[in-house]
Design an enzyme around this catalytic site. Structure first.
Site, PDB file in Angstrom:
ATOM      1  CB  CYS A 198      54.174  36.264  15.145  1.00  9.26           C
ATOM      2  SG  CYS A 198      55.301  35.046  15.510  1.00  9.26           S
TER       3      CYS A 198
ATOM      4  CB  CYS B 280      60.420  33.260  20.754  1.00  8.66           C
ATOM      5  SG  CYS B 280      60.497  34.257  19.180  1.00  8.66           S
TER       6      CYS B 280
ATOM      7  CE1 TYR C  69      61.883  27.394   9.574  1.00 12.84           C
ATOM      8  CE2 TYR C  69      60.038  27.293  11.048  1.00 12.84           C
ATOM      9  CZ  TYR C  69      60.863  26.825   9.997  1.00 12.84           C
ATOM     10  OH  TYR C  69      60.740  25.362   9.916  1.00 12.84           O
TER      11      TYR C  69
ATOM     12  CB  CYS D  32      46.622  26.263  11.722  1.00 16.83           C
ATOM     13  SG  CYS D  32      46.817  24.896  13.052  1.00 16.83           S
TER      14      CYS D  32
ATOM     15  CB  CYS E 270      54.945  38.896  19.605  1.00 18.49           C
ATOM     16  SG  CYS E 270      55.192  37.630  20.807  1.00 18.49           S
TER      17      CYS E 270
ATOM     18  N   GLY F 161      50.842  23.833   7.790  1.00 18.56           N
ATOM     19  CA  GLY F 161      50.415  22.790   8.304  1.00 18.56           C
ATOM     20  C   GLY F 161      50.294  21.452   7.578  1.00 18.56           C
TER      21      GLY F 161
ATOM     22  CG  ASN G 108      47.205  30.864  12.191  1.00 18.23           C
ATOM     23  OD1 ASN G 108      47.987  30.125  12.911  1.00 18.23           O
ATOM     24  ND2 ASN G 108      47.630  31.750  11.649  1.00 18.23           N
ATOM     25  N   GLY G 109      46.152  29.775  15.401  1.00 17.35           N
ATOM     26  CA  GLY G 109      46.747  30.485  16.631  1.00 17.35           C
ATOM     27  C   GLY G 109      46.510  29.735  17.849  1.00 17.35           C
TER      28      GLY G 109
ATOM     29  CG  ASP H 193      65.435  30.025   9.967  1.00 12.55           C
ATOM     30  OD1 ASP H 193      64.946  29.616  11.028  1.00 12.55           O
ATOM     31  OD2 ASP H 193      65.563  29.432   8.808  1.00 12.55           O
TER      32      ASP H 193
END
Length: 494
Positions: free
Chosen positions: A269, A473, A275, A35, A470, A61, A135-136, A379
């Site tokens: 992140c 992923c 991306y 978002c 972070c 978003g 956002n989050g 990416d």
């Protein structure tokens, strides 16, 4: 008066390049966006500035958009489903009068896609009006929500953002700032919050700094945004990033810098650089385009292949493709072209036509790739379905060889911090070896950027490396506890 229907010259790039309503996660096998938030304090045309800011953040978003304005005594707000340009027109913006505003564009990660969940969420409580935009994602929101429901709370939405409003309303503190602080310390996850009352604007960023959040200045007004590109759209000056665990309070007395928590292990992140963010944005003083170019250069160093042409999958892979080409000396060409006018959805009446969906969004330039050995830069690979279609698209256009290079490590683990990703069983890198993925996507060769190469390419952060970003992923090392049994069983949380 600013004309919200006529973007200024410096804002047109955002509309032409990223924001034509093409959601990468719809039709492309990518993680879906998060978002975007935007806020203004002290400008007589706050709503119009929010319109421009949201337009610049549209890539974050496209399900809904909203603006809430305070005139000092009451709120004026409007929310709707769709793109910013679909939700707002000049008449709607003129009705949103007041010098203080918060705004939001949404892609649902927690909560259904419906108008009730569109933000900013607006509430009445004992101390007056309250609006919230974030956002989050709050990882422990389901647990908090369940506890509050047992205590008698009635929720109007399925958004985890409403949980925070209930915590504030139930606080024993009459002062809104103290109530916000008390509420935030109970949260686990990633967030950039904007809170609006009749006379205050409060901004807060999670203790790990997972989601980007920046502070700017426009004349005598303060502005907030998820990305610096939103400041460029309104001609504002970037001041600094909001610090992890920091809480800023703006009212008639000016801006007060405060904290609700000490900074935790820094974990910005990495996917923002890879991306999500626009290439003209800066995150923690690192330009996204420059970081992506370095990823492409590092990828070339790690995985050189003799070829005739380099091309990138538009749009987020273009910077990395340029970096790869510059490092290798192989010419960069526009081998793939995106159709920017397909919209967010299109008719897919049969499986056969659904398989052709990628051709509505991408076209291969035959004269560029025919008879050539092509290096295709992307990416990430999530499920692998779109990668296969793009490789085959290049082969159908006459490419002799297609070598796939990915400017991030293998995407193996789901995100719990505001990015909508498939579960682990649907992530191809979690189920197959790199050689098996290569065969699955019909590539002649396949290489993913190493985690070390990624971190080196991003750079810029104090303590960058194992503590600066972070990368859960890719490596399953989540910076906070996560509820997923698969992730917890791996012992990845710390």
């Amino acid at each position: 008066m600013l004309d919200a229907m006529k973007l200024p010259e410096y804002a047109r790039w955002s509309g032409s390049y990223y924001n034509e309503g093409v959601r990468p996660g719809n039709g492309f096998d990518k993680p879906n966006e998060e978002c975007g938030v935007f806020g203004v304090y002290g400008h007589r045309e706050a709503a119009h500035l929010c319109y421009y800011g949201l337009h610049a953040l549209q890539h974050r978003g496209q399900e809904s958009a909203g603006i809430c304005v305070s005139d000092g005594s009451e709120f004026h707000y409007h929310r709707g489903m769709g793109l910013v340009k679909e939700v707002f027109d000049n008449d709607k913006l003129l009705a949103l009068s007041g010098p203080v505003a918060i705004a939001h564009v949404r892609y649902s990660t927690a909560g259904e896609s419906k108008l009730a969940n569109a933000q900013p969420l607006v509430f009445k409580y004992r101390e007056g009006d309250l609006a919230v935009a974030t956002n989050g994602n709050i990882v422990n929101a389901p647990d908090i929500r369940s506890r509050l429901e047992r205590q008698g709370s009635i929720f109007q939405t399925s958004s985890d953002t409403e949980v925070v409003a209930h915590l504030i309303a139930r606080s024993q503190h009459d002062d809104i700032v103290d109530a916000v602080k008390e509420s935030l310390v109970t949260l686990n996850g990633a967030y950039a919050f904007l809170f609006l009352t009749n006379d205050k604007l409060i901004a807060a960023r999670d203790p790990h700094g997972l989601r980007p959040f920046v502070l700017g200045k426009l004349g005598g007004a303060w502005v907030f945004a998820s990305e610096t590109c939103a400041f460029d759209a309104i001609g504002a000056e970037y001041v600094r990033d909001i610090e992890p665990g920091e809480l800023l309070v703006l009212d008639r007395d000016g801006m007060k810098e405060d904290r609700f928590a000490a900074p935790a292990k820094r974990a910005v992140c990495a996917m923002e650089y890879i991306y999500f963010s626009r290439p003209d944005s800066d995150i923690d003083a690192v330009n996204v385009h420059a970081a992506r170019k370095r990823m492409g250069r590092k990828l070339a160093m790690e995985s050189f292949v003799d070829a005739d042409v380099v091309t990138g999958v538009p749009d987020s892979s273009i910077s990395a493709a340029i970096g790869f080409a510059e490092q290798t000396g192989i010419p960069y060409e526009l081998g793939l072209i995106k159709n920017r006018y397909t919209g967010r959805t299109f008719i897919q009446p049969s499986q056969e036509l659904r398989e052709q969906g990628v051709k509505m969004k991408l076209s291969a330039v035959r004269k560029v790739v025919e008879g050539k050995r092509v290096v295709m830069i992307d990416d990430s690979i999530v499920r692998g379905t779109t990668s296969l279609r793009i490789v085959n698209l290049l082969r159908e256009a006459g490419a002799k060889e297609v070598h796939v290079r990915i400017s991030s490590p293998p995407f193996k683990n789901p995100c719990f911090y505001g990015i909508d990703t498939p579960n682990r069983k649907e992530l191809i890198a979690s189920q197959k070896s790199i050689e098996e993925i290569r065969k699955a996507i019909n590539a002649d060769s396949l290489y993913f950027l190493s985690k070390e190469g990624l971190i080196e390419s991003i750079g810029g952060l104090d303590g960058a490396g194992e503590g600066g970003h972070c990368t859960a992923c890719f490596d399953n090392l989540y910076p906070t506890p996560v509820p997923d049994e698969e992730a917890a069983a791996c012992g990845g949380c710390d």
